[in-house]
Structure formats: structure tokens, C-alpha cells
Motif scaffolding. Structure first.
Motif, PDB file in Angstrom:
ATOM      1  N   VAL A  36       0.825   5.413   7.793  1.00  5.55           N
ATOM      2  CA  VAL A  36       0.367   4.187   7.137  1.00  5.55           C
ATOM      3  C   VAL A  36       1.058   4.020   5.781  1.00  5.55           C
ATOM      4  CG1 VAL A  36      -1.877   4.069   8.260  1.00  5.55           C
ATOM      5  CG2 VAL A  36      -1.611   5.470   6.213  1.00  5.55           C
ATOM      6  N   THR A  37       1.214   2.774   5.382  1.00  6.63           N
ATOM      7  CA  THR A  37       1.853   2.484   4.102  1.00  6.63           C
ATOM      8  C   THR A  37       0.835   2.533   2.977  1.00  6.63           C
ATOM      9  OG1 THR A  37       1.446   0.104   4.267  1.00  6.63           O
ATOM     10  CG2 THR A  37       3.456   0.956   5.306  1.00  6.63           C
ATOM     11  N   GLU A  38       1.351   2.558   1.766  1.00  4.55           N
ATOM     12  CA  GLU A  38       0.463   2.589   0.597  1.00  4.55           C
ATOM     13  C   GLU A  38      -0.432   1.361   0.543  1.00  4.55           C
ATOM     14  OE1 GLU A  38       0.815   2.816  -4.274  1.00  4.55           O
ATOM     15  OE2 GLU A  38       2.511   3.458  -3.031  1.00  4.55           O
ATOM     16  N   SER A  39       0.117   0.191   0.875  1.00  2.00           N
ATOM     17  CA  SER A  39      -0.690  -1.026   0.845  1.00  2.00           C
ATOM     18  C   SER A  39      -1.757  -1.006   1.930  1.00  2.00           C
ATOM     19  CB  SER A  39       0.195  -2.263   1.008  1.00  2.00           C
ATOM     20  OG  SER A  39       0.855  -2.260   2.264  1.00  2.00           O
ATOM     21  N   GLN A  40      -1.440  -0.429   3.096  1.00  2.00           N
ATOM     22  CA  GLN A  40      -2.439  -0.306   4.161  1.00  2.00           C
ATOM     23  C   GLN A  40      -3.568   0.637   3.742  1.00  2.00           C
ATOM     24  OE1 GLN A  40       0.349   0.890   7.262  1.00  2.00           O
ATOM     25  NE2 GLN A  40      -0.040  -1.008   8.398  1.00  2.00           N
ATOM     26  N   ILE A  41      -3.191   1.706   3.057  1.00  2.00           N
ATOM     27  CA  ILE A  41      -4.198   2.645   2.568  1.00  2.00           C
ATOM     28  C   ILE A  41      -5.133   1.957   1.583  1.00  2.00           C
ATOM     29  CG2 ILE A  41      -4.533   4.700   1.130  1.00  2.00           C
ATOM     30  CD1 ILE A  41      -2.015   5.868   2.416  1.00  2.00           C
ATOM     31  N   GLN A  42      -4.571   1.211   0.628  1.00  2.00           N
ATOM     32  CA  GLN A  42      -5.391   0.526  -0.368  1.00  2.00           C
ATOM     33  C   GLN A  42      -6.299  -0.504   0.287  1.00  2.00           C
ATOM     34  OE1 GLN A  42      -5.481   1.149  -4.009  1.00  2.00           O
ATOM     35  NE2 GLN A  42      -7.404   0.245  -3.286  1.00  2.00           N
ATOM     36  N   ASP A  43      -5.758  -1.229   1.254  1.00  2.00           N
ATOM     37  CA  ASP A  43      -6.572  -2.221   1.964  1.00  2.00           C
ATOM     38  C   ASP A  43      -7.740  -1.548   2.672  1.00  2.00           C
ATOM     39  OD1 ASP A  43      -4.937  -4.272   1.141  1.00  2.00           O
ATOM     40  OD2 ASP A  43      -3.805  -4.392   3.030  1.00  2.00           O
ATOM     41  N   PHE A  44      -7.470  -0.406   3.285  1.00  2.00           N
ATOM     42  CA  PHE A  44      -8.530   0.279   4.018  1.00  2.00           C
ATOM     43  C   PHE A  44      -9.604   0.798   3.070  1.00  2.00           C
ATOM     44  CE2 PHE A  44     -10.380   3.971   6.268  1.00  2.00           C
ATOM     45  CZ  PHE A  44     -10.829   3.315   7.404  1.00  2.00           C
ATOM     46  N   VAL A  45      -9.205   1.366   1.959  1.00  2.00           N
ATOM     47  CA  VAL A  45     -10.167   1.826   0.958  1.00  2.00           C
ATOM     48  C   VAL A  45     -11.033   0.665   0.489  1.00  2.00           C
ATOM     49  CG1 VAL A  45     -10.427   2.731  -1.382  1.00  2.00           C
ATOM     50  CG2 VAL A  45      -8.805   3.806   0.194  1.00  2.00           C
ATOM     51  N   ASN A  46     -10.416  -0.475   0.243  1.00  2.00           N
ATOM     52  CA  ASN A  46     -11.175  -1.647  -0.204  1.00  2.00           C
ATOM     53  C   ASN A  46     -12.200  -2.086   0.842  1.00  2.00           C
ATOM     54  OD1 ASN A  46      -9.685  -1.694  -2.564  1.00  2.00           O
ATOM     55  ND2 ASN A  46      -8.264  -3.273  -1.858  1.00  2.00           N
ATOM     56  N   ILE A  47     -11.819  -1.979   2.108  1.00  2.00           N
ATOM     57  CA  ILE A  47     -12.748  -2.363   3.172  1.00  2.00           C
ATOM     58  C   ILE A  47     -13.921  -1.392   3.236  1.00  2.00           C
ATOM     59  CG2 ILE A  47     -13.000  -2.593   5.675  1.00  2.00           C
ATOM     60  CD1 ILE A  47     -10.063  -3.533   5.738  1.00  2.00           C
ATOM     61  N   VAL A  48     -13.624  -0.095   3.168  1.00  2.00           N
ATOM     62  CA  VAL A  48     -14.699   0.914   3.228  1.00  2.00           C
ATOM     63  C   VAL A  48     -15.664   0.741   2.059  1.00  2.00           C
ATOM     64  CG1 VAL A  48     -15.204   3.385   3.059  1.00  2.00           C
ATOM     65  CG2 VAL A  48     -13.346   2.590   4.536  1.00  2.00           C
ATOM     66  N   VAL A  49     -15.128   0.659   0.848  1.00  2.00           N
ATOM     67  CA  VAL A  49     -15.995   0.512  -0.329  1.00  2.00           C
ATOM     68  C   VAL A  49     -16.704  -0.834  -0.297  1.00  2.00           C
ATOM     69  CG1 VAL A  49     -16.041   0.430  -2.848  1.00  2.00           C
ATOM     70  CG2 VAL A  49     -14.607   2.114  -1.688  1.00  2.00           C
ATOM     71  N   GLY A  50     -16.039  -1.854   0.234  1.00  2.00           N
ATOM     72  CA  GLY A  50     -16.684  -3.154   0.377  1.00  2.00           C
ATOM     73  C   GLY A  50     -17.881  -3.091   1.305  1.00  2.00           C
ATOM     74  N   ASN A  51     -17.763  -2.334   2.391  1.00  2.00           N
ATOM     75  CA  ASN A  51     -18.897  -2.181   3.306  1.00  2.00           C
ATOM     76  C   ASN A  51     -20.050  -1.426   2.650  1.00  2.00           C
ATOM     77  OD1 ASN A  51     -17.480  -3.436   5.433  1.00  2.00           O
ATOM     78  ND2 ASN A  51     -18.392  -2.030   6.905  1.00  2.00           N
ATOM     79  N   ILE A  52     -19.710  -0.408   1.870  1.00  2.00           N
ATOM     80  CA  ILE A  52     -20.751   0.318   1.142  1.00  2.00           C
ATOM     81  C   ILE A  52     -21.444  -0.612   0.156  1.00  2.00           C
ATOM     82  CG2 ILE A  52     -21.170   2.192  -0.511  1.00  2.00           C
ATOM     83  CD1 ILE A  52     -18.832   3.695   0.853  1.00  2.00           C
ATOM     84  N   THR A  53     -20.656  -1.405  -0.542  1.00  2.00           N
ATOM     85  CA  THR A  53     -21.215  -2.367  -1.499  1.00  2.00           C
ATOM     86  C   THR A  53     -22.150  -3.352  -0.804  1.00  2.00           C
ATOM     87  OG1 THR A  53     -19.257  -2.190  -2.906  1.00  2.00           O
ATOM     88  CG2 THR A  53     -20.648  -4.127  -3.210  1.00  2.00           C
ATOM     89  N   ASN A  54     -21.736  -3.853   0.339  1.00  2.00           N
ATOM     90  CA  ASN A  54     -22.591  -4.776   1.087  1.00  2.00           C
ATOM     91  C   ASN A  54     -23.890  -4.101   1.507  1.00  2.00           C
ATOM     92  OD1 ASN A  54     -20.701  -6.837   0.885  1.00  2.00           O
ATOM     93  ND2 ASN A  54     -19.757  -6.374   2.867  1.00  2.00           N
ATOM     94  N   GLY A  55     -23.802  -2.840   1.882  1.00  2.00           N
ATOM     95  CA  GLY A  55     -25.005  -2.106   2.250  1.00  2.00           C
ATOM     96  C   GLY A  55     -25.952  -1.940   1.078  1.00  2.00           C
ATOM     97  N   VAL A  56     -25.391  -1.655  -0.099  1.00  2.00           N
ATOM     98  CA  VAL A  56     -26.214  -1.540  -1.306  1.00  2.00           C
ATOM     99  C   VAL A  56     -26.932  -2.850  -1.579  1.00  2.00           C
ATOM    100  CG1 VAL A  56     -26.115  -1.259  -3.812  1.00  2.00           C
ATOM    101  CG2 VAL A  56     -24.844   0.301  -2.329  1.00  2.00           C
TER     102      VAL A  56
END
Length: 379
Positions: free
Chosen positions: A172-192
Motif C-alpha cells: 500500500v502507498t503512503e496516501s492509502q495508509i493515511q486514508d485508511f487510518v482516517n477511516i478507522v479513526v473516523g469510525n471510532i469517532t462516530n461510535g463515540v
């Protein structure tokens, strides 16, 4: 007060002094699972379960479903708060939900599509909503809302998302990694935010472990050092989680939080075991292979090795700390300064007062179990 492996089960010895009943609701993956996966179907590999010896041998002394030789961090957090050790939410017996519930599941992910073995965060939050409705029926709207407002919402999620992500595509590329991290943390944020809508105000976040340095990762990737791609993902996640918590605090009135630095506190013990009284920080107590990093601990079909004294090890199996290590980590979470838990420690977060006090009727109800049937499956 410090806890030890021989500590009495009497929680009054170290209960935090508050004016109200404390409740705690726990969400997460195998680091926090008290045995919920005992009640669901996982893959045929059985990786999602720990309901067989030698798990649990140090304290219980039988397997409970905890991925540990004894107690896990939520057990100690509950003990410090004067609560019982956790039974799984999916345990079909009656529950005392007035003191909270533990929904965590080994293999759980922040993203539903990543889950193969565990109960996704989204489903865990749905379970919590069911519990909140039961509390409102038992206590009445006003008292239940105040209980939920003063409760602690303790979570550890994300590590499985990242190990799965890298395993499925190591290029995976660096931009793909950052996008994935944003999605994971975004889901956690939505759960909160979903928990906040129900009434939650006090959140204890545990950041992602040094997943590239656990015995399982070193063995799987055949390296003597840490797996840098996994370490990078964990570091990026933890940074994003910090910013997300700050944003939530500015956006949501009354939102209070802490972030426990699980990454660095566990990493330091991995790299410098003798500094903390351990003999081994690389090799697990239980498993097979060079680092005992396989998922064979307790297997009936595959040979495995078991150390004679888990207290000498940082890790019990391929990815989970020993009870002895957890005892040290909970001390930091409970009483630690801002270099390990910020902007508050758990004791300070619990002692923050709600705007109003809970009715004394709750004292009467603490020992009255809620009769409720919970599903052993999820959609």
C-alpha cells in the motif's frame, strides 16, 4: 493502592471514593475481551477464542475466554473503581448492568468489513444501547441518564484493523495508509458520538499497541526487529486519535476524556524488560516457534511450549500481555501523570462530578440483577 497477583478479591481495599455509584462500559478487541467470544462462532482456526488451558491459569485458575494468563486491564480498572471482575455481556445469565458491562470481543475491528472473528465496534455499541434502555426501564429515565452521564466508557480498538490491512496488501502507498487510518479513526469517532447521544460523557481511550513488535508479528514477518509497516500504522493511528479526541472535546459540551499511552508503555517493557522486573520481552510465555509467536497456545492439535513462570514475561501469547504486565500498566492508567495518560488519569476522570447526584435508590438496586436475555449472534 498497588495490586498484586495474590491480591484479595475484596474491592473495598482500593475503591475510589466517590459520592455516587460508578458504572463502566467496555468496548474493544482481544485486549479487553473477558470471554464474549465464547458465545459466538469464530473461524475454524479458533484464533478468536481463549476458552481453553493454559489461559486463565494464574488467577481464576481456569480459562475464562480472556487472552491472558490471568486478569486483563478492564478487570483491574473495574477493581480500582470498586466494581466486580467482568463477566461477558453475552453470558446468558442475569447481569448487574447498574455497574456497567463489557462488550469487547477478540478480533473486533472499528470497521465492520474487517471483522472475520469478532463483534465489530458498531455492534458492540448497539449492545450498549440495549443496556441503556434496560437501565431506563429499571431506574427510570432521570436516574438512568445520570448514571450514564457519570459512567466511564473505556475502549481499545483498531489494532486488528491495521494488522488485517497490511496482511491483505503489503504494498500500500503512503496516501492509502493515511486514508485508511482516517477511516478507522473516523469510525471510532462516530461510535463515540453515538454513545454521547445516549448520555455518555467520560471516555477513556487506550491507544493501539506496538503491534509491529509483539511476538506474533516478529515471527510472522521473520524479523529480529519490529515490523515497521505495522509500527507506522499504529503511530499514525495514535496521533490521529489524539486529534480526534481534542476535536470531540471542543465540539461536544461536557465531553471529557483521557488517552492512555498503551503503545509506549508496552513498548518500553518490550525493549527493556529487566527495567520492569521481567526476564523476557521478545518471546511469549506460551506458543510455538522462535518467539512462541504462533496462535497455538493451548492448542489440542498443535504442539506448543509453555513457560514455567508467566510473571517473568511481558507477553503471555503472540500478542497479549501477561497479568504481571497488566498490573504495572493499570497503575499507570490509574495514577499516571500526563506523560502516560492525558489530559487526565482514570482516577481523575472517575472523580469528575456530574452536574447532579444520582438518587440513593441506585444503592438499593446494585445487587439486584437485571433479568435479560442476550443474543449469542449478531447481524
Amino acid at each position: 493502592m498497588a495490586l498484586s497477583n495474590s491480591q484479595s478479591d475484596d474491592k473495598t481495599n482500593y475503591r475510589v471514593q466517590t459520592k455516587k455509584q460508578i458504572a463502566m462500559f467496555v468496548f474493544g478487541d482481544s485486549v479487553f475481551d473477558p470471554g464474549n467470544n465464547n458465545y459466538i462462532n469464530t473461524s475454524t482456526s479458533g484464533i478468536g477464542k481463549a476458552d481453553f488451558p493454559p489461559y486463565g491459569e494464574t488467577f481464576f485458575p481456569k480459562p475464562t475466554g480472556r487472552h491472558c494468563d490471568g486478569r486483563i486491564l478492564p478487570d483491574f480498572a473495574a477493581a480500582y473503581a470498586g466494581l466486580p471482575y467482568w463477566r461477558p455481556y453475552l453470558d446468558p445469565n442475569n447481569h448487574n448492568f447498574i455497574v456497567g458491562a463489557n462488550f469487547a470481543s477478540a478480533g473486533a475491528c472499528a470497521l465492520v468489513e474487517d471483522d472475520e472473528d469478532g463483534i465489530p465496534l458498531e455492534v458492540q455499541i448497539d449492545y450498549f444501547k440495549k443496556v441503556s434502555n434496560l437501565l431506563k426501564e429499571q431506574l427510570g429515565e432521570a436516574e438512568a441518564e445520570e448514571l450514564l452521564k457519570g459512567a466511564i466508557y473505556y475502549s481499545s480498538i483498531g489494532g486488528v484493523d491495521y494488522t488485517t490491512f497490511i496482511y491483505e496488501d503489503s504494498n500500500v502507498t503512503e496516501s492509502q495508509i493515511q486514508d485508511f487510518v482516517n477511516i478507522v479513526v473516523g469510525n471510532i469517532t462516530n461510535g463515540v458520538k453515538e454513545i454521547y447521544k445516549v448520555g455518555g460523557r467520560k471516555f477513556a481511550f487506550q491507544n493501539v499497541a506496538p503491534i509491529g513488535c509483539v511476538p506474533g508479528s516478529k515471527q510472522s514477518y521473520n524479523t529480529t526487529g519490529c515490523v515497521e509497516s505495522l509500527q507506522t500504522l499504529a503511530t499514525m493511528h495514535n496521533s490521529a486519535l489524539n486529534f480526534a479526541a481534542e476535536d470531540l472535546a471542543s465540539e461536544l459540551p461536557g465531553f471529557k476524556y483521557l488517552i492512555f499511552d498503551f503503545f509506549n508503555t508496552l513498548m518500553d517493557r518490550t525493549e527493556n524488560p529487566s527495567k520492569y522486573g521481567f526476564k523476557e520481552g521478545d518471546v511469549a510465555c506460551c506458543g510455538s516457534g522462535e518467539y512462541r509467536g504462533s496462535a497455538t497456545c493451548g492448542s489440542l492439535t498443535s504442539p506448543y511450549e509453555l513457560c514455567s513462570n508467566p510473571n517473568e514475561y511481558v507477553y503471555f501469547d503472540l500478542a497479549h500481555a501477561t497479568e504481571a504486565c497488566n498490573i504495572q500498566l493499570i497503575e499507570l492508567l490509574w495514577n499516571g501523570t500526563t506523560n502516560v495518560t492525558w489530559p487526565l488519569n482514570l482516577r481523575q476522570l472517575i472523580e469528575l462530578e456530574s452536574e447532579t447526584e444520582i438518587s440513593s435508590n441506585i444503592d438499593r438496586l446494585i445487587d439486584e440483577p437485571v433479568a435479560v436475555s442476550v443474543s449469542n449472534t449478531y447481524e
